[in-house]
Scaffold this motif. Structure first.
Motif, PDB file in Angstrom:
ATOM      1  N   VAL A  66      20.895  33.317 -22.217  1.00  0.00           N
ATOM      2  CA  VAL A  66      20.621  32.132 -23.489  1.00  0.00           C
ATOM      3  C   VAL A  66      20.339  30.920 -22.456  1.00  0.00           C
ATOM      4  O   VAL A  66      20.773  30.818 -21.036  1.00  0.00           O
ATOM      5  CB  VAL A  66      22.444  31.211 -23.735  1.00  0.00           C
ATOM      6  N   LYS A  67      18.953  30.473 -22.534  1.00  0.00           N
ATOM      7  CA  LYS A  67      18.568  29.577 -21.619  1.00  0.00           C
ATOM      8  C   LYS A  67      18.695  27.857 -21.900  1.00  0.00           C
ATOM      9  O   LYS A  67      18.551  27.552 -23.787  1.00  0.00           O
ATOM     10  CB  LYS A  67      16.651  29.781 -21.563  1.00  0.00           C
ATOM     11  N   MET A  68      19.810  27.380 -21.807  1.00  0.00           N
ATOM     12  CA  MET A  68      19.364  25.859 -22.069  1.00  0.00           C
ATOM     13  C   MET A  68      19.030  24.991 -21.004  1.00  0.00           C
ATOM     14  O   MET A  68      18.563  24.511 -20.679  1.00  0.00           O
ATOM     15  CB  MET A  68      21.341  25.233 -21.765  1.00  0.00           C
ATOM     16  N   LEU A  69      19.285  23.482 -22.274  1.00  0.00           N
ATOM     17  CA  LEU A  69      17.922  22.630 -21.701  1.00  0.00           C
ATOM     18  C   LEU A  69      19.184  21.986 -19.981  1.00  0.00           C
ATOM     19  O   LEU A  69      20.192  21.828 -20.168  1.00  0.00           O
ATOM     20  CB  LEU A  69      18.160  21.388 -22.024  1.00  0.00           C
ATOM     21  N   GLY A  70      18.318  21.908 -19.258  1.00  0.00           N
ATOM     22  CA  GLY A  70      18.585  21.698 -17.988  1.00  0.00           C
ATOM     23  C   GLY A  70      19.012  21.740 -16.742  1.00  0.00           C
ATOM     24  O   GLY A  70      20.250  21.834 -16.345  1.00  0.00           O
ATOM     25  N   GLU A  71      19.602  23.715 -17.288  1.00  0.00           N
ATOM     26  CA  GLU A  71      20.237  24.106 -16.815  1.00  0.00           C
ATOM     27  C   GLU A  71      19.852  24.246 -15.780  1.00  0.00           C
ATOM     28  O   GLU A  71      21.140  24.981 -14.329  1.00  0.00           O
ATOM     29  CB  GLU A  71      20.057  25.905 -17.540  1.00  0.00           C
ATOM     30  N   ASP A  72      18.782  24.052 -15.014  1.00  0.00           N
ATOM     31  CA  ASP A  72      17.738  24.259 -13.610  1.00  0.00           C
ATOM     32  C   ASP A  72      18.719  22.524 -12.954  1.00  0.00           C
ATOM     33  O   ASP A  72      17.594  21.960 -13.445  1.00  0.00           O
ATOM     34  CB  ASP A  72      16.768  24.548 -13.484  1.00  0.00           C
ATOM     35  N   PRO A  73      19.112  22.980 -12.465  1.00  0.00           N
ATOM     36  CA  PRO A  73      19.372  21.111 -11.477  1.00  0.00           C
ATOM     37  C   PRO A  73      18.498  20.266 -10.913  1.00  0.00           C
ATOM     38  O   PRO A  73      17.881  19.411 -11.292  1.00  0.00           O
ATOM     39  CB  PRO A  73      20.620  21.330 -10.205  1.00  0.00           C
ATOM     40  N   ALA A  74      16.686  20.988 -10.650  1.00  0.00           N
ATOM     41  CA  ALA A  74      15.005  20.420 -10.531  1.00  0.00           C
ATOM     42  C   ALA A  74      14.674  20.177 -11.887  1.00  0.00           C
ATOM     43  O   ALA A  74      13.543  20.042 -11.392  1.00  0.00           O
ATOM     44  CB  ALA A  74      14.982  21.437  -9.412  1.00  0.00           C
TER      45      ALA A  74
END
Length: 562
Positions: A66-74
């Motif tokens: 599941v890919k969520m918005l803003g999951e990657d801090p960068a």
């Protein structure tokens, strides 16, 4: 079909895991960009115009995400999107979103077991075997009695008896049971007994028991030499099928019917047990044609024993040459087992199970287990000690299995009472869902702990090939088997994902715990290094399980190219 079962099994587990992340993220106000079954190149099945979520199926079915918005801090975010991003949420929300995946795997068995148990017929309250020396035996209950009430409450099903007894150790209960149409009242006090659940993992549990089982012994008989039964023409290991044209299916029915026929000559029909050869040191046999004999029942002392009849359950029928039964105990055909380590032996199957469990527990602790057995031969009691032999063999799916060999065999058959409709399907299904899930959860926790303690060897781990082979058995065993396999894999998946390994859900939860203590997030640099370490660990695990799978399936793989 094997591939279809594999994809359905893995797909179902992945879907439920990822759905846990997905639904919790949505409830916490996080925007979900992609819901994918599988990894790699993906095909979009549906795109929601309202939420913007893309629902996909990807090429490699061994997982999902599941890919969520803003999951990657960068990841750069606009001010409008920031409130809907994962990393902008409060710590407790992020914790719940990550924890939800493994949690859904751990609760999936509850739904499966509820589904399997709902509407299922259940066993009645008739006792098949009362263990001599147990609380029920001491209070006069015998094989064939039907329990009517416990502690002032009516009981209609065997599972109600199990629940009441297990929850009442050392508590005196009123009990009413039925025998030959008459109600008998007494009291009974369940005692705490230690029961081995999973010997290979050293798992035991204590619970209240009265020492009764629902399984009954079929009427295969031992006939004492020189007895009235022998004179009438009956032989040891005959199977009685009727008395005075009344069918009998259980040994206790033989005892009770003969007790009612005092002073009469009865007609007994039996099947003669006939040997048809010897294969790999084991005697092969079948049941012959019915034989009818007449037997005079004395007016007094009319028990089956007085006629020379006994259940063949505990009598030795065959001894394998060179095994402990011959070389250490010295058992012979016709000997009757009495006790094991000073405790009465209720059935042959329980005797074998006790030996197997104790040997497995001793083996787990790198010890040897010696047993003391007493047996009767021609009315004389003998006592011997023995050490069972342990053999390593290949089991199903070419896995290593330790076989405990005693070498003595009886001739016996068991049966269970016909199930009856369950008038409380919801209560029963809920009970089974909770009890079975808790039991399988304990088993898997012990197995995971065994991997770290060394009691479960790493060579026992399996990967996609083994899972595929297990799933393929659905063709032979049916859908109940399939769902029970799904239960075990779901709990495994949930527990493994909770391990504090970076890249797994447990690794993220570990960082959240550190963040809660330090009051600030772990730095991106440390998380990146940890991710590399976690990825290396996962890759090593994948190499190990594929190696195990290939070694187990090597003969099959080679045969394809020959």
């Amino acid at each position: 079909m094997a591939l279809a079962y594999f994809i359905l099994l893995i797909g179902g587990l992945v879907f439920f895991h990822e759905f846990g992340h997905f639904i919790t993220a949505r409830l916490c106000g996080v925007r979900v960009l992609v819901f994918s079954l599988g990894f790699g190149p993906r095909w979009t099945i549906y795109r929601s115009s309202r939420s913007g979520t893309e629902y996909c199926v990807s090429l490699l079915p061994l997982g999902g995400y599941v890919k969520m918005l803003g999951e990657d801090p960068a990841e750069p975010l606009s001010p409008q999107d920031r409130p809907f991003s994962f990393n902008s949420q409060a710590l407790w929300k992020r914790f719940l979103i990550v924890f939800a995946g493994p949690f859904f795997n751990l609760i999936l068995p509850v739904f499966i077991f509820f589904f399997l148990a709902f509407g299922q017929n259940v066993h009645p309250t008739t006792i098949g075997i009362v263990v001599p020396g147990g609380p029920a035996w001491e209070q006069g209950l015998r094989d064939g009695d039907k329990i009517v009430s416990l502690d002032g409450e009516d009981v209609n099903y065997w599972w109600e008896i199990q629940d009441k007894i297990a929850s009442s150790p050392d508590k005196t209960l009123d009990i009413v049971y039925e025998r030959d149409g008459k109600l008998i009242s007494t009291t009974i006090t369940p005692r705490v007994f230690s029961q081995v659940r999973y010997a290979e993992l050293g798992a035991t549990e204590k619970q209240g028991q009265i020492r009764v089982v629902q399984t009954y012994i079929k009427p295969i008989v031992y006939v004492a030499p020189g007895s009235a039964a022998a004179a009438a023409g009956l032989s040891s290991w005959d199977r009685i099928v009727s008395i005075d044209d009344q069918p009998v299916e259980k040994w206790y029915e033989v005892e009770r019917q003969l007790g009612k026929l005092s002073g009469k000559t009865v007609k007994i029909q039996a099947l003669r047990h006939e040997s048809i050869g010897n294969v790999f040191g084991m005697e092969m046999s079948t049941w012959g044609l019915p034989k009818t004999v007449s037997l005079a029942v004395p007016a007094t002392n009319n028990s089956a024993a007085s006629l020379g009849l006994d259940s063949a359950e505990l009598y030795v029928h065959y001894v394998q040459p060179g095994t402990p039964a011959e070389t250490q105990i010295g058992l012979q055909r016709g000997d009757k087992l009495e006790t094991l380590n000073g405790q009465p032996i209720p059935t042959w199957s329980i005797f074998e199970r006790l030996v197997y469990d104790d040997v497995k527990i001793a083996l787990r602790n790198d010890e040897e287990k010696e047993f003391t057995v007493t047996f009767l031969r021609n009315g004389v009691r003998h006592e011997q000690r023995f050490l069972p032999t342990q053999l390593s063999r290949k089991g199903e799916h070419n896995t290593d299995v330790t076989v405990v060999v005693i070498g003595a065999h009886n001739l016996s058959e068991y049966g269970s009472p016909s199930p009856i409709p369950n008038a409380e399907p919801l209560r029963y299904a809920a009970r089974q869902a909770v009890w079975e899930t808790w039991d399988k959860l304990k088993l898997n926790v012990l197995a995971v702990a065994g991997l770290f303690s060394g009691h479960v060897p790493l060579k026992d781990l399996g990967g996609p090939i083994l899972i595929g082979q297990i799933a393929a058995k659905t063709e032979d065993y049916g859908w109940t088997y399939f769902f029970k396999v799904m239960v075990m894999l779901s709990i495994n998946l949930g527990l493994l994902n909770l391990l504090p390994v970076p890249m797994l859900d447990g690794g993220h939860l570990m960082f959240f715990a550190i963040e809660a203590i330090r009051r600030e997030p772990v730095s991106i640099r440390i998380r990146q290094i940890a991710a590399y370490i976690g990825l290396s660990m996962i890759l090593l695990l994948m190499v190990l399980v594929f190696k195990n799978d290939i070694e187990r399936s090597w003969a099959s793989i080679i045969s394809v190219f020959q």
